[in-house]
Scaffold this motif. Structure first.
Motif, PDB file in Angstrom:
ATOM      1  N   ASP A 182      31.997  37.087  29.597  1.00  0.00           N
ATOM      2  CA  ASP A 182      33.216  37.866  29.158  1.00  0.00           C
ATOM      3  C   ASP A 182      33.058  38.430  27.831  1.00  0.00           C
TER       4      ASP A 182
ATOM      5  N   GLU B 275      33.109  39.904  44.905  1.00  0.00           N
ATOM      6  CA  GLU B 275      32.215  40.232  43.674  1.00  0.00           C
ATOM      7  C   GLU B 275      31.997  41.712  42.692  1.00  0.00           C
TER       8      GLU B 275
ATOM      9  N   SER C 218      35.274  34.301  35.948  1.00  0.00           N
ATOM     10  CA  SER C 218      36.150  34.227  37.337  1.00  0.00           C
ATOM     11  C   SER C 218      36.057  35.023  38.850  1.00  0.00           C
ATOM     12  N   LEU C 219      34.943  35.375  38.402  1.00  0.00           N
ATOM     13  CA  LEU C 219      34.774  36.732  39.615  1.00  0.00           C
ATOM     14  C   LEU C 219      33.506  36.444  40.481  1.00  0.00           C
ATOM     15  N   CYS C 220      32.976  35.030  39.603  1.00  0.00           N
ATOM     16  CA  CYS C 220      31.808  34.290  40.314  1.00  0.00           C
ATOM     17  C   CYS C 220      31.626  33.859  41.772  1.00  0.00           C
TER      18      CYS C 220
ATOM     19  N   LYS D 193      33.151  34.033  44.314  1.00  0.00           N
ATOM     20  CA  LYS D 193      34.130  34.842  44.598  1.00  0.00           C
ATOM     21  C   LYS D 193      33.707  36.122  45.954  1.00  0.00           C
TER      22      LYS D 193
ATOM     23  N   LYS E 237      33.291  38.076  34.271  1.00  0.00           N
ATOM     24  CA  LYS E 237      34.792  37.551  33.960  1.00  0.00           C
ATOM     25  C   LYS E 237      33.984  36.590  34.925  1.00  0.00           C
TER      26      LYS E 237
END
Ligand SMILES: [Zn+2]
Length: 376
Positions: A169, A353, A346-348, A350, A344
């Motif tokens: 990010d 994505e 935090s999206l890895c 998931k 971001k």
């Protein structure tokens, strides 16, 4: 000349290449190679085991300055079990975002780096240092690609620095923790459940081991950016049926390490616990193996490369992250490594994505200005 449509097309094709560990990376390597070829940049695909591959490209210069290496990975983790609203490998564009496994980790970063390199190479700018690009295989599994690249680096010119376009990010990352996954197995002797005294219960042995492990202080000292080492026992299995004394029990231990914590020392400490337990009970039997390890990474924050990198982007601080990368492999080339890219973290890994297309565009601009400032 390059435009947004072409970059989005490249990113979508890379997502659709579905480069999971089952499928391998060759399809993505071919897509990247074709893209470079379209802009007159020569690249080489290094492939093995039928579908594994690295792709390496080099934009040559007058050679008066040290080169920049963009080091990516083009494998992805699988889609996982949780349901997705968008097909994981459909690369659906919606609302200014592109959805799909790998969009953030890290095909957005690859598309941005490739686009920036192609733009510079076609702009007529005279470069004084080479641009080198690699997308390596297996960062999510075995780091085979990075090891292969580093193991065959005799041709590389002197490097000013390495840029890893992983999703940060747009924070500049100079340190991350390492990872040491261990499997500990206790061994016993099976016996009928009604006569446990005739056997050695591997689960009971494991209980003794875990009690000792609880007392093991792994986090001796703290790192100013990364905090302490951590340890968590995350899997356990043992015993086959209720009326048989188990002869085997295994646990999986996830250890995250800070720079200065030596993985071999940790394994030796675990073996030390075995020895202590063996002294207490001669029937205690256990072994430890390394399932996977990634070293921690730390780049000197005050070195010229990091200072210039920050000032070229108008930023004044670097940060640390919890996740691991292939950075330590590339650091072994002897050049400073920074991790900097779109998306971001935090999206890895998931469901659903995605990456914001505007973030990929910003990354293209940032990489172009980095290349121009270091190399022209
Ligand atoms: Zn990644």
């Amino acid at each position: 000349m390059y435009n947004l449509g072409i970059m989005k097309e490249l990113l979508k094709k890379l997502i659709q290449a579905q480069t999971t560990s089952e499928m391998g990376e060759l399809a993505a390597a071919e897509i990247i190679s074709a893209e470079f070829a379209r802009w007159g940049i020569k690249s080489d695909i290094d492939s093995w085991e039928s579908n594994r591959a690295n792709i390496i490209a080099r934009v040559k210069s007058s050679g008066q300055r040290a080169a920049l290496l963009f080091a990516c990975h083009h494998d992805v983790v699988g889609p996982g079990d949780a349901p997705w609203q968008y097909p994981p490998f459909g690369a659906v564009e919606s609302d200014g975002k592109i959805y799909g496994r790998g969009s953030t980790d890290m095909k957005g970063g690859i598309a941005a780096a490739v686009t920036a390199i192609c733009r510079i190479a076609n702009s007529g700018t005279k470069l004084q240092g080479d641009i080198i690009f690699v997308a390596a295989a297996g960062e999510e599994t075995d780091s085979a690609g990075a090891e292969r690249f580093v193991g065959n680096c005799g041709w590389l010119p002197e490097l000013a620095g390495v840029i890893i376009p992983e999703p940060t990010d747009f924070s500049i990352i100079t340190a991350h923790r390492g990872m040491l996954w261990l499997e500990v197995t206790t061994k016993g002797k099976s016996a009928h459940g009604s006569t446990p005294q005739l056997g050695v219960n591997a689960i009971t042995s494991m209980q003794h081991f875990l009690n000792e492990l609880e007392k093991y202080d792994i986090s001796a000292k703290s790192h100013e950016l990364l905090g302490r080492c951590s340890m968590s026992v995350n899997t356990i299995s043992g015993g086959k049926t209720l009326n048989v004394v188990p002869d085997k029990c295994s646990v999986g231990i996830d250890i995250r390490t800070i720079p200065g914590a030596n993985h071999q020392d940790i394994v030796a400490d675990i073996k030390g616990i075995f020895e202590k337990l063996k002294l207490e009970d001669s029937q205690f039997e256990a072994e430890v193996s390394i399932v996977r390890q990634v070293q921690s990474m730390e780049t000197e924050r005050n070195c010229d490369f990091v200072r210039d990198f920050c000032s070229f982007l108008g930023m004044d601080k670097t940060q640390a992250v919890g996740f691991t990368t292939d950075g330590p492999h590339f650091a072994s080339l002897g050049a400073p490594v920074v991790i900097f890219g779109p998306g971001k973290p935090s999206l890895c890994h998931k469901p659903d994505e995605y990456i914001e297309i505007s973030d990929v565009e910003k990354a293209v601009k940032d990489y172009q200005s980095i290349i121009l400032k270091f190399l022209s």
